[in-house]
Motif scaffolding. Sequence first.
Motif, short mmCIF file in Angstrom:
data_model
loop_
_atom_site.label_atom_id
_atom_site.label_comp_id
_atom_site.label_asym_id
_atom_site.label_seq_id
_atom_site.Cartn_x
_atom_site.Cartn_y
_atom_site.Cartn_z
N ASP A 118 2.53 2.74 0.93
CA ASP A 118 3.66 2.27 0.34
C ASP A 118 4.72 2.84 1.97
O ASP A 118 5.21 1.68 2.89
CB ASP A 118 4.65 2.50 -0.60
CG ASP A 118 4.28 1.52 -1.90
OD1 ASP A 118 3.11 0.69 -1.56
OD2 ASP A 118 4.83 1.93 -2.75
N SER A 119 4.81 3.52 2.50
CA SER A 119 4.84 4.53 3.36
C SER A 119 4.57 4.59 4.61
O SER A 119 4.52 5.11 5.60
CB SER A 119 5.25 5.77 2.81
OG SER A 119 4.75 6.75 2.95
N GLY A 120 2.84 3.43 3.99
CA GLY A 120 2.14 3.38 5.69
C GLY A 120 0.77 4.96 6.20
O GLY A 120 0.86 4.62 6.89
N ILE A 121 0.81 5.30 5.21
CA ILE A 121 -0.36 6.14 5.11
C ILE A 121 -1.28 6.24 4.38
O ILE A 121 -1.39 5.63 2.70
CB ILE A 121 0.27 8.11 5.22
CG1 ILE A 121 0.97 7.49 5.96
CG2 ILE A 121 -0.94 8.51 4.76
CD1 ILE A 121 2.15 9.41 5.23
N HIS A 122 -2.49 5.03 4.62
CA HIS A 122 -3.66 5.18 3.87
C HIS A 122 -4.91 6.45 3.46
O HIS A 122 -5.80 5.74 4.00
CB HIS A 122 -3.63 4.35 4.64
CG HIS A 122 -3.09 3.19 3.97
ND1 HIS A 122 -3.07 1.52 3.95
CD2 HIS A 122 -2.34 2.83 5.30
CE1 HIS A 122 -2.10 1.24 4.01
NE2 HIS A 122 -1.46 1.69 4.97
N PRO A 123 -4.80 7.38 2.77
CA PRO A 123 -5.99 7.79 2.03
C PRO A 123 -6.86 7.17 1.53
O PRO A 123 -7.11 5.81 1.35
CB PRO A 123 -5.24 9.00 1.30
CG PRO A 123 -4.09 8.40 0.33
CD PRO A 123 -3.23 7.47 1.74
#
Length: 369
Positions: free
Chosen positions: A305-310
């Motif tokens: 949701d905050s733009g970090i895609h693990p």
Amino acid sequence: MSIEPIYVTQPYLPPLEEFIPYLQQIWDKKILTNGGPFHQQLEQALCDYLGVKHIALFTNGTIALVTALQALRITGEVITTPYSFVATSHSLLWNGIKPVFVDIDPNTFNLDPVKIEAAITPQTTAIMPVHCYGHPCDVEAIQKIADNYNLKVIYDAAHAFGVKDTGGSILRHGDMSVLSFHATKVFNTFEGGAIICPDEKTKIRIDQLKNFGHVGEVTVVAPGINGKMSEFNAALGLLQLKYIDQALLRRKAIDTAYRERLKNVKGIHCLNDSGEKVANYSYFPVLVDANYPLSRDGLNQKLKDSGIHPRRYFYPLISEFPMYRGLPSARGENLPVATAASSQVLCLPIYPDLAMSAVDEITNFIAAQ
Ligand SMILES: *Cc1c(COP(=O)(O)O)cnc(C)c1O
């Protein structure tokens, strides 16, 4: 928070202008594939860089896995890990081989050698382990079992480009090792792969199998496939190889920074580093346990949701996919360590162009929950 999304990986690309002369050469010579000059040069360059004797380039790692099994004439049952990318087991199904899943070691997440023997039946012909995250398997214990039961060993080394133990390349172990040069891997040719094998005779057979089984113009000796790497991809590989050491150094720095910044975060455990002489830092897996304020999936969603895609590598387990879950070895009770790992793991972004400020941003976010 970041404006640009940060993905788990980003392909490493050499400067575009340096690729133009390679393209010019392809256009001038008009040799596009079928073992052309760049293909031959890349095979030699990779043998030199990796410190291996024989390498056969492929169009991708999956076709290389399928061909490796054919080259060794593997049939019946093969012991493998459920904790991998699905291509590992798919290569068995494409050869009509029954995968037999064995659980993983809780420290390395690699196939647990202690559990292999109990899974061997009269139909077992080989073991297909994965050097998960580029962390070497217990190659000696696996070889010992293979020798005792007369089994072949084919390593899915898709994560293990450039990894070395004290004796040299990790790729020298077993009967064959298979690399992937997919865009997401440490060394990429956009799409690509390779088989590493110990002798010239096997290399010739592999080269026949990847070229429809052709020997010369009019003879076909086996129902081979088209697995050839094109000149375009081989040229990309040659250029990419000039930058690989610098890319690995950046990965190492990011790995070190993550470990430092996450060491005091309660409920987050970094997987042990591989402890090898030369590691490749291809992934950065952490485990999210019950002491963390969010579940693994909760943290995954909040980061997204905050733009970090693990990525949840590896969830689901291969053994949970519909074409595998009916197998007796796929039952959860048979795979408790893999099942637990799959519910806790999260691979954080790691790639050469990832800024240290982004590592700070990601670790601060995880620590602030
Ligand atoms: C990437 C990968 C493959 C497949 O390689 P491709 O080149 O994408 O076909 C196989 N096994 C593992 C473990 C992988 O990560």
